[in-house]
Design an enzyme around this catalytic site. Structure first.
Site, short mmCIF file in Angstrom:
data_model
loop_
_atom_site.label_atom_id
_atom_site.label_comp_id
_atom_site.label_asym_id
_atom_site.label_seq_id
_atom_site.Cartn_x
_atom_site.Cartn_y
_atom_site.Cartn_z
CG ASP A 159 -27.22 9.52 -1.96
OD1 ASP A 159 -28.20 10.21 -1.52
OD2 ASP A 159 -27.48 8.67 -2.80
CD GLU A 387 -26.13 13.17 -9.71
OE1 GLU A 387 -25.16 12.69 -10.50
OE2 GLU A 387 -26.70 12.68 -8.95
C1 DGY Z 1 -28.91 6.75 -5.58
O1 DGY Z 1 -29.52 5.65 -6.05
O2 DGY Z 1 -27.91 7.10 -5.60
C2 DGY Z 1 -29.79 7.64 -5.00
O3 DGY Z 1 -29.40 8.80 -4.63
C3 DGY Z 1 -30.62 6.75 -3.79
O4 DGY Z 1 -31.81 7.89 -3.81
#
Ligand code: DGY
Length: 422
Positions: A159, A387
């Protein structure tokens, strides 16, 4: 409880009935590549459940072949942006972009493990995977450059990587309006993308809504278009695995088409090579500008079967490791944009390590493969099934009880690694 038992328990607890949540609350739906990794974890103790994960993922496929990055199986106010923001009108409801296509490589692995008994399930998946890969090659590389473009940072799965900073800086956020994020009430905001980044993510999303998610209009006219070594290399490997599946399943009518995708990507990868950086870097297709430093996905070249530039890549991998305590930082730890805990700006991700390690081992880089594998085991032992991890301290950060980290623990047999760090 052993870590193997704990990992199995996490997969079962996150099982929402045929599909697996990445983790509860923070990600309360089915995510594309998370599900593919979940299948690999399940395959170590429940092969039937592993196939079901792939099948439910492919249920979300669009009529144009795309497999979306999120399948919204039910309303959940704990997540933003949900289906009412995406407005894709699909059934089941889904987002309007895709995610790194690891599923074909997983299906190959399931079939190799299961043998003939799984052939009907592999055959059913094959046609859908073929259509999805074709969508990537025609809608995310319509000019056959041999590099796959992300049309949104979420499509690359990484992201807020610094790889996107320049491209995002020109995204107009004036029409975004007000909204309430949910992610920052589930985890420490210092580990999540900034408000400015989120505004940009939403502005790009809104462009997709405005063009009714027409993929070619998004490619040609959208606000963000960056060729991603991650998507390119993961798809190249997945195409090789799809070709293997075609051969195994006697689907030879499409073998030539798949082989042409492989050849195009093998040549196209040169476009991402940066002599200055000694690695493959993200490339803004609007401006022609390369990312300022390498991300860990550069090392997926081995996984993709590209070995021409192994020496420079290995040197960079060693340098990344020398500047942190654990391999593989997701962004160059020597660069000023490196951030050890803010999501994809430097942290270590077990799934990326798993793919990098597999590629290194395949290409005979055994010492480096062992290093990446051992570091991953030490991170999970010390930081839990997080994560992702801080590459300097080893702390587990982001969401906890995470499906894909538990899956990697099992699929990579990490309980074999001794608990003392070498
Ligand atoms: C989030 O919502 O952080 C996700 O990575 C989008 O896919």
């Amino acid at each position: 409880m052993s870590l193997d038992d704990r990992a199995r328990q996490i997969l079962r607890d996150n099982d929402a009935g045929g599909f697996t949540l990445p983790t509860k609350r923070l990600y309360p739906f089915q995510w594309n590549w998370d599900s593919a990794f979940a299948a690999l974890g399940f395959a170590t103790f429940d092969l039937d459940r592993a196939w079901t994960e792939i099948e439910t993922l492919l249920e979300g496929q669009w009529s144009n072949g795309m497999v979306p990055h999120i399948i919204f199986r039910k309303e959940d106010p704990d997540y933003f942006p949900g289906p009412s923001v995406w407005q894709t009108g699909t059934e089941p409801p889904s987002s309007g972009i895709s995610q790194p296509p690891v599923a074909a490589s997983v299906v190959r692995r399931l079939l190799e493990q299961a043998g003939d008994a799984s052939e009907p399930r592999a055959r059913a998946a094959f046609g859908k995977l073929l259509a999805w890969h074709r969508w990537f090659h025609t809608q995310r590389d319509p000019d056959r450059l041999g590099v796959i473009a992300a049309t949104h940072p979420w499509e690359a799965g990484r992201d807020n990587s610094p790889d996107w900073d320049e491209a995002l800086s020109s995204v107009d956020t004036s029409g975004v309006g007000s909204y309430e994020r949910r992610d920052t009430s589930h985890v420490d905001p210092s580990m999540r993308p900034t408000k400015q980044d989120y505004d940009r993510y939403l502005a790009i999303l809104k462009f997709g809504v405005a063009v009714a998610w027409d993929p070619l209009r998004i490619y040609r006219n959208g606000p963000f278009l960056v060729a991603d070594p991650g998507l390119t290399f993961i798809l190249l490997r997945a195409d090789r695995d799809l070709l293997w599946l075609a051969d195994r399943l006697g689907e030879m009518a499409v073998a030539e088409e798949i082989a042409s995708w492989v050849a195009t990507a093998e040549a196209g990868a040169d476009r991402l090579w940066s002599e200055d950086l000694g690695g493959y870097a993200a490339l803004d297709l609007k401006t022609g500008q390369s990312a300022p430093a390498l991300s860990s996905v550069a090392f997926l070249a081995f996984y993709a079967g590209l070995t021409d530039r192994a020496a420079a890549l290995c040197e960079n991998l060693k340098r990344f490791r020398a500047r942190s305590s654990y391999a593989v930082a997701s962004f160059d730890p020597g660069n000023s944009r490196f951030d050890a805990v803010r999501y994809w700006r430097g942290s270590v991700w077990a799934v990326i390590n798993f793919l990098i390690g597999q590629g290194l081992a395949d290409q005979g880089q055994i010492d480096l493969a062992d290093m990446v594998r051992a570091d991953t085991a030490h991170l999970i032992r010390g930081g839990g099934f997080a994560e992702y991890y801080d590459p300097v301290t080893g702390r587990g950060v982001g969401g906890q009880t995470f499906t894909w980290t538990a899956a990697v623990w099992l699929a990579w047999g990490l309980s074999d690694i001794e608990s003392t760090q070498s």
